[in-house]
Design a protein around this motif. Structure first.
Motif, PDB file in Angstrom:
ATOM      1  N   SER A  72       0.897  -0.811  -0.326  1.00  0.00           N
ATOM      2  CA  SER A  72      -0.041   0.296   0.059  1.00  0.00           C
ATOM      3  C   SER A  72       0.728   1.195  -0.210  1.00  0.00           C
ATOM      4  O   SER A  72       2.129   1.220   0.394  1.00  0.00           O
ATOM      5  N   LYS A  73       0.522   2.130  -0.596  1.00  0.00           N
ATOM      6  CA  LYS A  73       0.909   3.350  -1.005  1.00  0.00           C
ATOM      7  C   LYS A  73       1.307   4.217   0.796  1.00  0.00           C
ATOM      8  O   LYS A  73       1.291   5.665   0.452  1.00  0.00           O
ATOM      9  N   PHE A  74       0.397   3.956   1.309  1.00  0.00           N
ATOM     10  CA  PHE A  74      -0.065   4.697   2.560  1.00  0.00           C
ATOM     11  C   PHE A  74       0.822   4.141   3.972  1.00  0.00           C
ATOM     12  O   PHE A  74       1.293   4.520   5.436  1.00  0.00           O
ATOM     13  N   ARG A  75       1.120   2.807   3.752  1.00  0.00           N
ATOM     14  CA  ARG A  75       2.150   2.296   4.651  1.00  0.00           C
ATOM     15  C   ARG A  75       3.369   2.513   5.324  1.00  0.00           C
ATOM     16  O   ARG A  75       3.679   3.179   6.606  1.00  0.00           O
ATOM     17  N   THR A  76       4.319   3.481   4.507  1.00  0.00           N
ATOM     18  CA  THR A  76       5.250   3.550   4.390  1.00  0.00           C
ATOM     19  C   THR A  76       5.118   5.205   5.356  1.00  0.00           C
ATOM     20  O   THR A  76       5.397   5.400   6.408  1.00  0.00           O
ATOM     21  N   ALA A  77       4.536   5.999   5.253  1.00  0.00           N
ATOM     22  CA  ALA A  77       3.663   6.970   5.366  1.00  0.00           C
ATOM     23  C   ALA A  77       3.150   6.878   7.103  1.00  0.00           C
ATOM     24  O   ALA A  77       3.464   8.144   8.024  1.00  0.00           O
ATOM     25  N   ILE A  78       2.553   6.056   7.444  1.00  0.00           N
ATOM     26  CA  ILE A  78       2.062   5.819   8.276  1.00  0.00           C
ATOM     27  C   ILE A  78       2.543   4.928   9.613  1.00  0.00           C
ATOM     28  O   ILE A  78       2.345   5.248  10.559  1.00  0.00           O
ATOM     29  N   ASN A  79       4.233   4.330   8.983  1.00  0.00           N
ATOM     30  CA  ASN A  79       4.174   3.658   9.804  1.00  0.00           C
ATOM     31  C   ASN A  79       5.761   4.714  10.263  1.00  0.00           C
ATOM     32  O   ASN A  79       5.835   4.707  11.862  1.00  0.00           O
ATOM     33  N   TYR A  80       5.712   5.710   9.874  1.00  0.00           N
ATOM     34  CA  TYR A  80       6.815   6.726  10.171  1.00  0.00           C
ATOM     35  C   TYR A  80       6.446   7.848  10.982  1.00  0.00           C
ATOM     36  O   TYR A  80       6.446   8.307  12.418  1.00  0.00           O
ATOM     37  N   GLY A  81       4.659   7.795  10.829  1.00  0.00           N
ATOM     38  CA  GLY A  81       3.746   8.723  11.397  1.00  0.00           C
ATOM     39  C   GLY A  81       3.600   8.059  13.044  1.00  0.00           C
ATOM     40  O   GLY A  81       4.188   8.264  14.124  1.00  0.00           O
ATOM     41  N   ILE A  82       3.790   6.534  13.105  1.00  0.00           N
ATOM     42  CA  ILE A  82       2.922   5.686  14.439  1.00  0.00           C
ATOM     43  C   ILE A  82       4.835   6.178  14.933  1.00  0.00           C
ATOM     44  O   ILE A  82       4.805   6.565  16.444  1.00  0.00           O
ATOM     45  N   LEU A  83       5.601   5.934  14.467  1.00  0.00           N
ATOM     46  CA  LEU A  83       7.183   6.144  14.543  1.00  0.00           C
ATOM     47  C   LEU A  83       7.576   7.040  15.285  1.00  0.00           C
ATOM     48  O   LEU A  83       7.719   6.764  16.895  1.00  0.00           O
ATOM     49  N   LYS A  84       6.919   8.494  14.221  1.00  0.00           N
ATOM     50  CA  LYS A  84       7.163   9.830  15.792  1.00  0.00           C
ATOM     51  C   LYS A  84       6.384   9.537  17.120  1.00  0.00           C
ATOM     52  O   LYS A  84       6.853  10.435  18.276  1.00  0.00           O
ATOM     53  N   LEU A  85       5.144   9.359  16.816  1.00  0.00           N
ATOM     54  CA  LEU A  85       4.751   9.147  18.080  1.00  0.00           C
ATOM     55  C   LEU A  85       5.104   9.063  19.619  1.00  0.00           C
ATOM     56  O   LEU A  85       5.105   8.780  20.257  1.00  0.00           O
ATOM     57  N   GLN A  86       5.863   7.248  18.508  1.00  0.00           N
ATOM     58  CA  GLN A  86       6.539   6.728  20.223  1.00  0.00           C
ATOM     59  C   GLN A  86       7.319   7.720  20.368  1.00  0.00           C
ATOM     60  O   GLN A  86       8.081   7.690  21.589  1.00  0.00           O
TER      61      GLN A  86
END
Length: 100
Positions: free
Chosen positions: A7-21
């Motif tokens: 999915s083209k959104f997978r990388t962006a969402i994983n990056y956002g979750i990592l930043k929140l953590q």
């Protein structure tokens, strides 16, 4: 997150979750909003909020009463209008002479 592989959104969402953590936002929101074992709802000593009382629900009961009265008024109005004008037949556009 449950996203399809590729999915083209997978990388962006994983990056956002990592930043929140990394910034601690997920931990803060977890502590702030998710109940803990032995935690009583609506009780927070630091914010001077105590458990909910009956007077806190006053607005909801007033809204419920006004809504109920409004619905009953509409019901009675419809019954009266149907009783007064319900026996009238509707006028249809019918030609005066039928072709034979």
């Amino acid at each position: 997150m449950y996203l399809r592989k590729g999915s083209k959104f997978r990388t962006a969402i994983n990056y956002g979750i990592l930043k929140l953590q990394e910034t601690g936002q997920i931990r803060y929101l977890t502590i702030r909003w998710l109940p803990r074992a032995g935690y009583r709802a609506c009780e927070n000593v630091g914010d001077r909020i105590t458990s909910i009382a009956l007077h806190h629900t006053e607005t909801a009961f007033i809204f419920l009463a006004v809504s109920t009265v409004s619905a009953l008024f509409c019901l009675v109005s419809e019954i009266v209008v149907d009783w007064k004008y319900g026996h009238r037949q509707s006028v249809k556009n019918v030609p005066l002479s039928q072709p034979e």
